[in-house]
Design a protein around this motif. Structure first.
Motif, mmCIF file in Angstrom:
data_model
loop_
_atom_site.group_PDB
_atom_site.id
_atom_site.type_symbol
_atom_site.label_atom_id
_atom_site.label_comp_id
_atom_site.label_asym_id
_atom_site.label_seq_id
_atom_site.Cartn_x
_atom_site.Cartn_y
_atom_site.Cartn_z
ATOM 1 N N GLU B 200 46.019 43.281 47.638
ATOM 2 C CA GLU B 200 47.119 42.524 48.262
ATOM 3 C C GLU B 200 48.048 43.499 48.925
ATOM 4 O OE1 GLU B 200 48.542 39.559 45.800
ATOM 5 O OE2 GLU B 200 50.296 40.772 45.382
ATOM 6 N N GLY B 201 48.196 43.544 50.041
ATOM 7 C CA GLY B 201 49.444 44.071 50.978
ATOM 8 C C GLY B 201 49.527 43.847 52.224
ATOM 9 N N ASN B 202 50.859 44.095 52.914
ATOM 10 C CA ASN B 202 51.063 43.938 54.203
ATOM 11 C C ASN B 202 50.499 42.380 54.789
ATOM 12 O OD1 ASN B 202 51.502 46.573 54.148
ATOM 13 N ND2 ASN B 202 51.721 46.526 56.417
ATOM 14 N N GLY B 203 50.596 41.446 53.959
ATOM 15 C CA GLY B 203 50.485 40.121 54.033
ATOM 16 C C GLY B 203 49.124 39.690 54.222
ATOM 17 N N TYR B 204 48.261 40.578 53.527
ATOM 18 C CA TYR B 204 46.736 40.457 53.344
ATOM 19 C C TYR B 204 46.245 40.320 52.065
ATOM 20 C CZ TYR B 204 45.643 41.427 58.277
ATOM 21 O OH TYR B 204 45.734 41.373 59.674
ATOM 22 N N ASP B 205 45.344 39.443 51.695
ATOM 23 C CA ASP B 205 44.693 39.333 50.368
ATOM 24 C C ASP B 205 43.254 39.675 50.684
ATOM 25 O OD1 ASP B 205 46.503 38.481 48.159
ATOM 26 O OD2 ASP B 205 46.790 36.566 49.597
ATOM 27 N N GLY B 206 42.667 40.318 49.748
ATOM 28 C CA GLY B 206 41.204 40.537 50.068
ATOM 29 C C GLY B 206 40.480 41.131 48.853
ATOM 30 N N VAL B 207 39.307 41.224 49.229
ATOM 31 C CA VAL B 207 38.622 41.779 47.844
ATOM 32 C C VAL B 207 37.444 42.768 48.488
ATOM 33 C CG1 VAL B 207 36.796 39.799 48.144
ATOM 34 C CG2 VAL B 207 36.981 41.176 45.913
ATOM 35 N N ILE B 208 36.967 43.851 47.900
ATOM 36 C CA ILE B 208 36.086 44.716 48.331
ATOM 37 C C ILE B 208 34.795 44.470 47.255
ATOM 38 C CG2 ILE B 208 35.138 46.987 48.972
ATOM 39 C CD1 ILE B 208 38.145 47.619 49.370
ATOM 40 N N VAL B 209 33.719 44.088 47.811
ATOM 41 C CA VAL B 209 32.685 43.727 46.917
ATOM 42 C C VAL B 209 31.530 44.890 46.934
ATOM 43 C CG1 VAL B 209 31.156 41.914 46.265
ATOM 44 C CG2 VAL B 209 33.209 41.243 46.897
ATOM 45 N N PRO B 210 30.828 45.313 45.973
ATOM 46 C CA PRO B 210 30.024 46.213 46.007
ATOM 47 C C PRO B 210 28.766 45.601 46.158
ATOM 48 C CG PRO B 210 30.540 45.836 43.639
ATOM 49 C CD PRO B 210 31.470 45.404 44.580
ATOM 50 N N VAL B 211 27.961 46.258 47.005
ATOM 51 C CA VAL B 211 26.521 45.789 47.560
ATOM 52 C C VAL B 211 25.548 46.624 46.953
ATOM 53 C CG1 VAL B 211 25.065 44.884 49.342
ATOM 54 C CG2 VAL B 211 27.531 44.853 49.633
ATOM 55 N N ASP B 212 24.700 46.026 46.127
ATOM 56 C CA ASP B 212 23.633 46.954 45.477
ATOM 57 C C ASP B 212 22.766 47.909 46.496
ATOM 58 O OD1 ASP B 212 22.469 47.873 43.061
ATOM 59 O OD2 ASP B 212 20.752 46.392 43.205
ATOM 60 N N GLY B 213 23.243 49.001 46.090
ATOM 61 C CA GLY B 213 22.604 50.178 47.141
ATOM 62 C C GLY B 213 22.785 50.172 48.270
ATOM 63 N N HIS B 214 23.823 49.390 48.911
ATOM 64 C CA HIS B 214 24.303 49.443 50.170
ATOM 65 C C HIS B 214 25.797 49.429 50.479
ATOM 66 C CE1 HIS B 214 20.198 48.788 51.867
ATOM 67 N NE2 HIS B 214 20.164 48.039 51.033
ATOM 68 N N GLY B 215 26.366 50.297 49.338
ATOM 69 C CA GLY B 215 27.774 50.306 49.770
ATOM 70 C C GLY B 215 28.671 49.093 49.130
ATOM 71 N N SER B 216 29.477 48.382 50.312
ATOM 72 C CA SER B 216 30.308 47.380 49.853
ATOM 73 C C SER B 216 30.553 46.678 51.134
ATOM 74 C CB SER B 216 31.492 48.007 49.099
ATOM 75 O OG SER B 216 32.076 48.874 49.929
ATOM 76 N N ILE B 217 31.162 45.215 50.913
ATOM 77 C CA ILE B 217 31.924 44.861 51.981
ATOM 78 C C ILE B 217 33.437 44.464 51.571
ATOM 79 C CG2 ILE B 217 29.590 43.758 52.793
ATOM 80 C CD1 ILE B 217 30.582 40.971 51.690
ATOM 81 N N ALA B 218 34.269 44.419 52.700
ATOM 82 C CA ALA B 218 35.680 44.115 52.292
ATOM 83 C C ALA B 218 35.815 42.565 53.161
ATOM 84 C CB ALA B 218 36.357 45.018 53.032
ATOM 85 N N VAL B 219 36.417 41.834 52.479
ATOM 86 C CA VAL B 219 36.555 40.531 53.268
ATOM 87 C C VAL B 219 38.132 40.271 52.920
ATOM 88 C CG1 VAL B 219 36.332 37.956 52.742
ATOM 89 C CG2 VAL B 219 34.476 39.632 52.558
ATOM 90 N N LEU B 220 38.791 39.797 53.599
ATOM 91 C CA LEU B 220 40.274 39.877 53.862
ATOM 92 C C LEU B 220 40.761 38.686 54.743
ATOM 93 C CD1 LEU B 220 42.152 42.833 55.148
ATOM 94 C CD2 LEU B 220 39.777 42.843 55.157
ATOM 95 N N SER B 221 42.142 38.325 54.518
ATOM 96 C CA SER B 221 42.692 37.525 55.361
ATOM 97 C C SER B 221 44.125 37.490 55.067
ATOM 98 C CB SER B 221 42.036 35.830 54.768
ATOM 99 O OG SER B 221 42.664 34.747 55.733
ATOM 100 N N ARG B 222 44.769 36.934 56.227
ATOM 101 C CA ARG B 222 46.431 36.843 55.820
ATOM 102 C C ARG B 222 46.616 35.361 55.307
ATOM 103 N NH1 ARG B 222 48.916 40.569 58.850
ATOM 104 N NH2 ARG B 222 50.888 39.483 58.603
ATOM 105 N N LYS B 223 45.790 34.590 55.237
ATOM 106 C CA LYS B 223 46.321 33.296 54.293
ATOM 107 C C LYS B 223 45.355 33.377 52.898
ATOM 108 C CE LYS B 223 47.030 30.469 58.337
ATOM 109 N NZ LYS B 223 47.050 29.095 58.987
ATOM 110 N N ARG B 224 45.936 32.435 52.205
ATOM 111 C CA ARG B 224 45.465 32.428 50.821
ATOM 112 C C ARG B 224 44.298 31.782 50.830
ATOM 113 N NH1 ARG B 224 48.100 35.490 46.555
ATOM 114 N NH2 ARG B 224 49.946 36.296 47.493
ATOM 115 N N ILE B 225 43.181 32.359 50.620
ATOM 116 C CA ILE B 225 42.045 31.858 50.569
ATOM 117 C C ILE B 225 41.216 32.396 49.141
ATOM 118 C CG2 ILE B 225 41.779 31.137 53.193
ATOM 119 C CD1 ILE B 225 39.664 33.688 53.246
ATOM 120 N N ASP B 226 39.863 31.729 49.155
ATOM 121 C CA ASP B 226 39.058 32.294 47.844
ATOM 122 C C ASP B 226 38.442 33.382 48.467
ATOM 123 O OD1 ASP B 226 37.432 32.731 45.987
ATOM 124 O OD2 ASP B 226 36.930 30.768 45.383
ATOM 125 N N THR B 227 38.883 34.603 48.474
ATOM 126 C CA THR B 227 38.054 35.700 49.159
ATOM 127 C C THR B 227 36.767 35.781 48.467
ATOM 128 O OG1 THR B 227 39.569 37.130 47.997
ATOM 129 C CG2 THR B 227 40.106 36.736 50.400
#
Lengths: 207, 245
Positions: B200-227
């Motif tokens: 979290e930072g600068n008004g964003y909450d997020g998560v970076i999730v690993p993708v098996d063998g394909h790096g990762s994806i980042a998901v973030l939002s300015r609102k409190r959601i279930d990332t």
């Protein structure tokens, strides 16, 4: 083999010896290590970013616009990466893309017209925080130069472009570029405490 | 060569030279002095232009303040009551141990902190237009196709899709609407992680999730959601067309 970035001494639009990064990338065969070549190209672009942002800043006189221009330029460069045959020419190639992207920005977007004195005051304040206070007046004077004088000067001093290359890029004759460069420096002479030269030559009437 | 011609030639290219200019300078002290001045001025112009862009940005939030968020649940009331029951000395000793632990955790987390910070910095810097209508699906397909990725239809409207330059690579960057929240997704095929990283930072909450063998994806939002849930939904819809690394 992946790309490499090195430092080397080289001339600066003439015969002054200054340290400047010279980037070179050892080409790898696409069928053998295409992925590694892409990695090297990405690193190459990132290593050039400070130079590119600085160049774009002096063209645009705005830090945010400079960042945008460089971001767009990098996207273009990435898409056209196979066109870069000689990696030693990458810096010049990228500067040209940045310069064209900057020009394109004004064709594409109707930017809000702002008072030049406001721009200079805002950037002066930021430049003052960047250190080298003794150069502040000179920086302000460069910011105040009209586009037609500032652009060739930035291309020559920061970009290392030759007069002929500037003429080609700006679609001008070489004598016209020489006149603009002379006038740009002549305006800066006074700021530097020197007597400005008498400018009696119409643009393009060079020896 | 006339003095006026020499001045213009020198003023245009102080570092340049030609036989004609050199010949003229040998005979004209005034023009020789002019060249010395112009060369000195040129050195100063170069110094003036060679600004440190990082220092220039010092007054801006150039790098967002992003901190990793522990995945463990927060302290329970029983833990708080235990803390109040022990002696001050034991509490201080425990504090030292906790501090040492935090240092170790942060030390291990530093590189990932950098990835999260880069993600937020990128999202902040990216000018996203406010679309009046959802983006047609071919726009997103085109962006994903460029990265050899496909995505099944999802329940969310796509608001924005663009290929971005991130950490030296082109990455798909898109925004979907989830309820009244805009959720940003970056597909980072070159960023490997061992496990999910919440930040979290600068008004964003997020998560970076690993993708098996394909790096990762980042998901973030300015609102409190279930990332986490958003990330899983996006992840289950994504198909990577290149072999896993």
């Amino acid at each position: 083999m992946a790309g490499r970035v090195g430092l080397q001494k080289c001339g600066f639009h003439g015969n002054v010896d200054r340290e400047r990064p010279v980037l070179y990338m050892i080409q790898s065969r696409p069928d053998e290590s295409g992925e590694r070549l892409e990695d090297a190209f990405g690193r190459l672009l990132e290593s050039l970013r400070p130079d590119l942002v600085r160049f774009a800043y002096w063209l645009a006189r705005d830090r945010a616009i400079a960042e945008d221009v460089v971001q767009e330029a990098m996207l273009r460069a990435w898409r056209a990466r196979l066109e870069l045959k000689d990696a030693a020419a990458a810096r010049h190639w990228m500067l040209t893309i940045v310069r064209r992207e900057h020009a394109r920005l004004y064709e594409r977007k109707r930017l809000v017209t702002v008072d030049l004195s406001d721009v200079v005051a805002r950037e002066d304040a930021a430049l003052a925080r960047a250190g080298d206070g003794e150069l502040l007046d000179l920086r302000g004077a460069i910011l105040r130069l009209p586009d037609e004088y500032r652009e060739p000067l930035v291309m020559q001093v920061l970009g290392g472009y030759s007069t002929a290359e500037i003429a080609k890029e700006m679609n001008l004759s070489t004598p016209a570029v020489l006149t603009r460069l002379f006038r740009a420096r002549n305006r800066l002479r006074e700021i530097y405490g020197l007597t400005p030269d008498v400018d009696c030559e119409p643009e393009g009437q060079m020896p | 060569m006339k003095c006026s011609d020499a001045h213009v030639a020198i003023g245009a290219e102080p570092q340049g030279t030609s036989p004609e200019i050199e010949q003229h300078l040998r005979e004209c002290d005034s023009c020789a002095q002019y060249r010395r001045e112009m060369r000195e001025l040129d050195t100063q112009i170069y110094r003036a232009m060679k600004i440190d862009m990082a220092a220039l940005k010092a007054d801006e939030p150039a790098r967002p303040s992003v901190r990793l968020v522990a995945n463990a649940p927060s302290a329970s009331p029983s833990r708080q009551s235990w803390m109040s029951s022990v002696s001050r000395q034991w509490a201080m000793a425990a504090s030292v141990l906790v501090a040492v632990g935090v240092i170790f955790v942060l030390w291990g987390a530093l590189p990932r902190h950098s990835l999260a910070a880069d993600v937020v910095a990128h999202v902040i810097s990216e000018p996203m237009p406010s679309p009046e209508s959802p983006l047609p699906s071919p726009a997103l397909e085109g962006v994903l196709q460029g990265a050899n990725v496909k995505m099944d239809p999802i329940s969310h409207e796509v608001l924005f899709a663009q290929t971005c330059f991130f950490r030296g690579r082109l990455v798909p960057h898109f925004v979907v609407r989830s309820g009244d929240a805009a959720v940003t997704v970056l597909v980072l095929q070159n960023e490997q992680l061992k496990g999910p990283e919440h930040f979290e930072g600068n008004g964003y909450d997020g998560v970076i999730v690993p993708v098996d063998g394909h790096g990762s994806i980042a998901v973030l939002s300015r609102k409190r959601i279930d990332t986490d849930r958003q990330a899983q939904e996006i992840l289950s819809a994504l198909h990577f067309l290149t072999p896993a690394a």
